[in-house]
Design an enzyme around this catalytic site. Structure first.
Site, PDB file in Angstrom:
ATOM      1  N   ASP A   1       0.981  -1.342  -0.037  1.00 48.45           N
ATOM      2  CA  ASP A   1       0.006   0.145  -0.022  1.00 48.45           C
ATOM      3  C   ASP A   1       1.016   1.241   0.020  1.00 48.45           C
ATOM      4  O   ASP A   1       1.601   1.396   0.948  1.00 48.45           O
ATOM      5  CB  ASP A   1      -0.847  -0.029   1.177  1.00 48.45           C
ATOM      6  CG  ASP A   1      -1.670   1.240   1.571  1.00 48.45           C
ATOM      7  OD1 ASP A   1      -1.925   2.053   0.538  1.00 48.45           O
ATOM      8  OD2 ASP A   1      -1.924   1.539   2.732  1.00 48.45           O
TER       9      ASP A   1
ATOM     10  N   ASP B   1     -11.034 -16.649 -14.921  1.00 49.19           N
ATOM     11  CA  ASP B   1     -12.037 -16.785 -13.847  1.00 49.19           C
ATOM     12  C   ASP B   1     -13.006 -17.989 -14.188  1.00 49.19           C
ATOM     13  O   ASP B   1     -13.818 -17.739 -15.010  1.00 49.19           O
ATOM     14  CB  ASP B   1     -12.650 -15.842 -13.042  1.00 49.19           C
ATOM     15  CG  ASP B   1     -12.999 -16.054 -11.674  1.00 49.19           C
ATOM     16  OD1 ASP B   1     -12.281 -16.344 -10.726  1.00 49.19           O
ATOM     17  OD2 ASP B   1     -14.426 -15.913 -11.554  1.00 49.19           O
TER      18      ASP B   1
ATOM     19  N   ASP C   1      -6.445 -11.035 -14.749  1.00 46.06           N
ATOM     20  CA  ASP C   1      -7.434 -11.807 -14.650  1.00 46.06           C
ATOM     21  C   ASP C   1      -8.591 -11.731 -15.436  1.00 46.06           C
ATOM     22  O   ASP C   1      -9.279 -10.326 -15.476  1.00 46.06           O
ATOM     23  CB  ASP C   1      -7.907 -11.640 -13.258  1.00 46.06           C
ATOM     24  CG  ASP C   1      -8.319 -12.985 -12.445  1.00 46.06           C
ATOM     25  OD1 ASP C   1      -9.254 -13.734 -12.973  1.00 46.06           O
ATOM     26  OD2 ASP C   1      -7.754 -13.182 -11.339  1.00 46.06           O
TER      27      ASP C   1
ATOM     28  N   ASP D   1      -1.838  -1.302  -3.631  1.00 56.07           N
ATOM     29  CA  ASP D   1      -2.525  -0.502  -4.901  1.00 56.07           C
ATOM     30  C   ASP D   1      -1.235  -0.858  -6.104  1.00 56.07           C
ATOM     31  O   ASP D   1      -0.231  -1.628  -5.758  1.00 56.07           O
ATOM     32  CB  ASP D   1      -2.490   0.829  -4.879  1.00 56.07           C
ATOM     33  CG  ASP D   1      -1.182   1.536  -3.940  1.00 56.07           C
ATOM     34  OD1 ASP D   1      -0.184   1.338  -4.402  1.00 56.07           O
ATOM     35  OD2 ASP D   1      -1.517   2.023  -2.694  1.00 56.07           O
TER      36      ASP D   1
ATOM     37  N   HIS E   1      -5.387 -16.712  -3.973  1.00 56.74           N
ATOM     38  CA  HIS E   1      -6.231 -16.074  -3.022  1.00 56.74           C
ATOM     39  C   HIS E   1      -7.530 -16.728  -2.561  1.00 56.74           C
ATOM     40  O   HIS E   1      -8.072 -16.209  -1.750  1.00 56.74           O
ATOM     41  CB  HIS E   1      -6.513 -14.774  -3.777  1.00 56.74           C
ATOM     42  CG  HIS E   1      -7.537 -15.216  -4.822  1.00 56.74           C
ATOM     43  ND1 HIS E   1      -7.159 -15.864  -6.048  1.00 56.74           N
ATOM     44  CD2 HIS E   1      -8.640 -14.815  -5.207  1.00 56.74           C
ATOM     45  CE1 HIS E   1      -8.098 -15.846  -7.046  1.00 56.74           C
ATOM     46  NE2 HIS E   1      -9.019 -15.406  -6.494  1.00 56.74           N
ATOM     47  N   ASP E   2      -7.816 -17.994  -3.138  1.00 50.70           N
ATOM     48  CA  ASP E   2      -8.812 -18.858  -2.798  1.00 50.70           C
ATOM     49  C   ASP E   2      -8.778 -20.040  -1.963  1.00 50.70           C
ATOM     50  O   ASP E   2      -9.460 -20.701  -1.664  1.00 50.70           O
ATOM     51  CB  ASP E   2      -9.444 -19.352  -3.986  1.00 50.70           C
ATOM     52  CG  ASP E   2     -10.320 -18.494  -4.924  1.00 50.70           C
ATOM     53  OD1 ASP E   2     -10.784 -17.400  -4.415  1.00 50.70           O
ATOM     54  OD2 ASP E   2     -10.497 -18.766  -6.013  1.00 50.70           O
TER      55      ASP E   2
ATOM     56  N   GLU F   1      -9.274 -21.315 -15.116  1.00 53.48           N
ATOM     57  CA  GLU F   1      -9.741 -21.970 -13.892  1.00 53.48           C
ATOM     58  C   GLU F   1     -10.873 -22.874 -14.112  1.00 53.48           C
ATOM     59  O   GLU F   1     -11.894 -22.242 -14.645  1.00 53.48           O
ATOM     60  CB  GLU F   1     -10.185 -20.948 -12.844  1.00 53.48           C
ATOM     61  CG  GLU F   1     -10.218 -21.516 -11.503  1.00 53.48           C
ATOM     62  CD  GLU F   1     -11.079 -20.401 -10.541  1.00 53.48           C
ATOM     63  OE1 GLU F   1     -10.983 -20.557  -9.341  1.00 53.48           O
ATOM     64  OE2 GLU F   1     -11.864 -19.603 -10.835  1.00 53.48           O
TER      65      GLU F   1
HETATM   66  O1  TEU Z   1     -13.198 -18.869  -7.735  1.00 55.98           O
HETATM   67  C1  TEU Z   1     -13.868 -19.972  -8.210  1.00 55.98           C
HETATM   68  C2  TEU Z   1     -14.595 -20.857  -7.259  1.00 55.98           C
HETATM   69  O2  TEU Z   1     -15.095 -21.664  -7.636  1.00 55.98           O
HETATM   70  C3  TEU Z   1     -14.146 -20.334  -5.920  1.00 55.98           C
HETATM   71  O3  TEU Z   1     -15.311 -19.368  -5.277  1.00 55.98           O
HETATM   72  C4  TEU Z   1     -14.102 -21.314  -4.907  1.00 55.98           C
HETATM   73  O4  TEU Z   1     -15.372 -22.061  -4.783  1.00 55.98           O
HETATM   74  C5  TEU Z   1     -13.792 -20.945  -3.411  1.00 55.98           C
HETATM   75  O5  TEU Z   1     -12.825 -19.899  -3.606  1.00 55.98           O
HETATM   76  C6  TEU Z   1     -13.461 -22.081  -2.465  1.00 55.98           C
HETATM   77  O6  TEU Z   1     -13.037 -21.532  -1.434  1.00 55.98           O
HETATM   78  C7  TEU Z   1     -12.938 -17.790  -8.502  1.00 55.98           C
HETATM   79  C8  TEU Z   1     -12.229 -16.929  -7.971  1.00 55.98           C
HETATM   80  O7  TEU Z   1     -10.719 -17.148  -7.728  1.00 55.98           O
HETATM   81  C9  TEU Z   1     -12.665 -16.492  -6.537  1.00 55.98           C
HETATM   82  O8  TEU Z   1     -11.823 -15.651  -5.758  1.00 55.98           O
HETATM   83  C10 TEU Z   1     -13.952 -15.806  -6.680  1.00 55.98           C
HETATM   84  O9  TEU Z   1     -14.985 -15.607  -5.511  1.00 55.98           O
HETATM   85  C11 TEU Z   1     -14.891 -16.471  -7.834  1.00 55.98           C
HETATM   86  O10 TEU Z   1     -14.477 -17.108  -8.655  1.00 55.98           O
HETATM   87  C12 TEU Z   1     -16.131 -15.832  -8.262  1.00 55.98           C
HETATM   88  O11 TEU Z   1     -15.627 -14.867  -9.284  1.00 55.98           O
END
Ligand code: TEU
Length: 602
Positions: free
Chosen positions: A25, A211, A102, A33, A343-344, A267
């Site tokens: 940041d 995505d 993305d 940012d 990040h998921d 993805e």
């Molecule tokens: O993630 C796809 C997805 O299926 C995820 O939501 C997954 O089910 C979850 O993260 C499991 O904990 C993508 C992106 O990477 C995610 O950040 C988004 O929330 C989602 O799509 C919607 O765009």
């Protein structure tokens, strides 16, 4: 089986995923940012990565941290401007690094002008850019009740349908109701998406991470999903739908193939069948470069979803690695990605090892050795190179900001309250809390600790809290101290990425074979065999157990190329090189990993 494709840059590439909100940041806002990323390009280059995948920083109301986009061609002012992206492209390019953006086009934000128009009336030309249906009705106690068009469950809980009073219809949203799904059956919508893609490719972007790209084609009839739940998990119906390949081939023709050397990483959650995956990535089909698959991410989900406890064993984890390494290899003409974090997900050290101070570094290095010795485009997520762990237990769950965490926690709590005895509103949620502490997305989304001696570990100069919690205790594993330590996780990653580059013929293009049975024993060992290149044997102790025996297979002379515990063994030219004869026993410490060149083998 298809033929190996011509070699492309992405076959040997490592992609570093940057989550812009949590990188650096520069405005003291508590949110990362683009200027912050630009200020760290030398650090990024020092890792030895080939590309950066930037999570979304387009204009967005931020319901799902930018995965709900309201303008595909604008950068959200919180992150900076288009000029910052152009500058980032240049600065990275100077260092030989490409930028991937993305592409989130399964859905938009409900604030996107397309949706606003679509919603405005049933006869608007953009009505059909989204998925609208009349609902069903049922008479309950003499009253007519409106019901959604089908029983599909949203991935963020509840129904996938949201009712629009003004037009008395429902629209479909696989994620939050503020993320309506686009209707890819409409050719005008597809053209508009392609135009937005070209906008960024014309700026020198080298491709996209796409995505949930396997969700863009829904079965037109939208049939109920089998099952008796009120809202039924329906990924089997909306993933890998009837026209997805047609759309992706069109996208290649209309957009991607018009630019040189583009990479398209899709993805694909809920997709575990190699034949289904191959249909996306066999080069002659002209669709995607590789997919991001979810088997490892879903490994520890329980029967009631991610925040219920799942049983998994080492055998399962090893089995998934073996399955995909065998199914998709360069020689078999289908490519893949390798990743353990994004990040998921939560931090891999906490999920697959343990986060005790004693073992954190060991686990992080062992997992780094695993990933850097598998074939596929390697995707590492920011902070993974530091061996970051999950949030400490002191952070209250109410402070976890993610829409997924909060929705799932609330839904599970409400379900328990419903079944609780009369008047009892205090239900026990401790088991769910434990799962949140293990698996929530906030763990991965913690800001990067640049320098532990500074407030917010040098991530931000903000007065109050950062946008999402971060660990600020002694175990923050900051960049500054890891730079000073030759044996840090950070420097181990750098060495392993160098080795991967040097041995790419084997580690990227070679074939994979597990040593012995895939079992629950601590050791995971595998051969990597390249054509006209030396074979490499990787031996990993995936447990905290010390003194684990591994018998080197007969008939080889083994030269140590890499090891996670240099205090114990020394890798490197000449210095303590340890050729060992086959048939010999070696003893591995907790989470120890060894990579060995095999100079002669039966
Ligand atoms: O993630 C796809 C997805 O299926 C995820 O939501 C997954 O089910 C979850 O993260 C499991 O904990 C993508 C992106 O990477 C995610 O950040 C988004 O929330 C989602 O799509 C919607 O765009």
């Amino acid at each position: 089986m298809s033929q190996p494709s011509p070699r492309k840059w992405f076959h040997t590439a490592t992609i570093y995923q940057i989550y812009p909100s949590s990188f650096r940041d520069t405005t003291a806002s508590g949110l990362g940012d683009l200027a912050g990323i630009i200020s760290k390009v030398d650090y990024i280059a020092s890792l030895g990565v080939d590309a950066v995948w930037l999570s979304p920083c387009y204009k967005s109301p931020n319901v799902d941290m930018g995965y709900d986009i309201s303008d595909y061609r604008a950068i959200d002012p919180r992150y900076g401007s288009i000029g910052n992206i152009e500058r980032l492209v240049q600065e990275l390019r100077k260092r030989g690094i490409r930028l991937l953006l993305d592409l989130v086009v399964n859905h938009t934000s409900n604030q996107h002008p397309w949706f606003q128009e679509s919603k405005s009336n049933k006869h608007h030309p953009k009505r059909n850019w989204y998925i609208w249906r009349p609902g069903r009705t049922e008479v309950v106690d003499g009253k007519e009740v409106k019901l959604p068009p089908n029983n599909w469950a949203s991935l963020f809980t509840g129904s996938v349908w949201h009712y629009d009073e003004a037009t008395d219809e429902w629209y479909l949203h696989i994620f939050d109701y503020r993320q309506p799904d686009l209707n890819w059956e409409n050719p005008d919508l597809r053209k508009a998406v392609y135009a937005d893609m070209r906008f960024w490719l014309d700026k020198g972007v080298a491709g996209f991470r796409m995505d949930v790209i396997n969700m863009i084609s829904k079965p037109t009839e939208l049939p109920d999903a089998p099952g008796t739940e009120q809202y039924q998990h329906a990924a089997g119906l909306y993933c890998n739908g009837p026209h997805v390949h047609e759309y992706l081939q069109e996208m290649r023709r209309e957009v991607l193939d018009r630019y040189p050397d583009i990479v398209a990483v899709g993805e694909a959650p809920f997709t575990s069948d190699p034949a289904v995956v191959r249909a996306y990535v066999e080069p002659e089909r002209k669709e995607l470069s590789a997919l991001l698959l979810y088997d490892i991410f879903d490994l520890d989900s329980g029967p009631g979803g991610k925040f219920t406890a799942g049983d998994w064993t080492l055998k399962d984890l090893k089995g998934i690695v073996c399955k995909w390494q065998r199914a998709l290899s360069f020689s078999s003409g289908a490519w893949q990605t390798v990743f353990l974090e994004s990040h998921d997900a939560a931090r891999s050290v906490s999920r697959f090892g343990d986060r005790t101070v004693a073992n954190r570094e060991k686990v992080a290095k062992m997992l780094a050795m695993l990933e850097t010795t598998l074939s596929g485009t390697l995707c590492i997520f920011q902070g993974q190179e530091l061996g970051l762990t999950n949030l400490s237990d002191e952070v209250p769950i109410e402070e976890y900001p993610d829409v997924e965490t909060q929705n799932m926690y609330r839904t599970l709590k409400e379900a328990r309250q419903l079944f609780a005895r009369d008047g009892e509103k205090e239900v026990d949620m401790s088991d769910v809390a434990e799962q949140v502490r293990l698996k929530a997305r906030e763990h991965g989304r913690q800001p990067i600790p640049w320098d532990a001696s500074k407030p917010h570990a040098g991530f931000s100069e903000c007065k109050g809290k950062t946008w999402t919690p971060m660990n600020t205790d002694a175990a923050v594993c900051d960049v500054a101290s890891q730079e000073q330590d030759a044996d840090s996780v950070l420097n181990f990653w750098r060495r392993m990425l160098k080795l991967r580059g040097k041995e790419a013929e084997t580690l990227c293009f070679g074939d994979f074979e597990a040593v012995g049975e895939v079992d629950d024993e601590p050791v995971f060992a595998y051969w990597r065999r390249g054509k006209e290149a030396r074979t490499i044997l990787v031996v990993l102790n995936m447990t905290a157990q010390d003194g684990v025996r591994f018998r080197l297979p007969m008939g080889g002379v083994y030269e140590l190329l890499a090891c996670t515990d240099p205090g114990k063994r020394v890798a490197g030219e000449g210095v303590g090189e340890t050729p060992e004869n086959g048939g010999q026993d070696i003893w591995l410490g907790a989470y120890e990993g060894l990579g060995m060149g095999v100079t002669s083998q039966r």
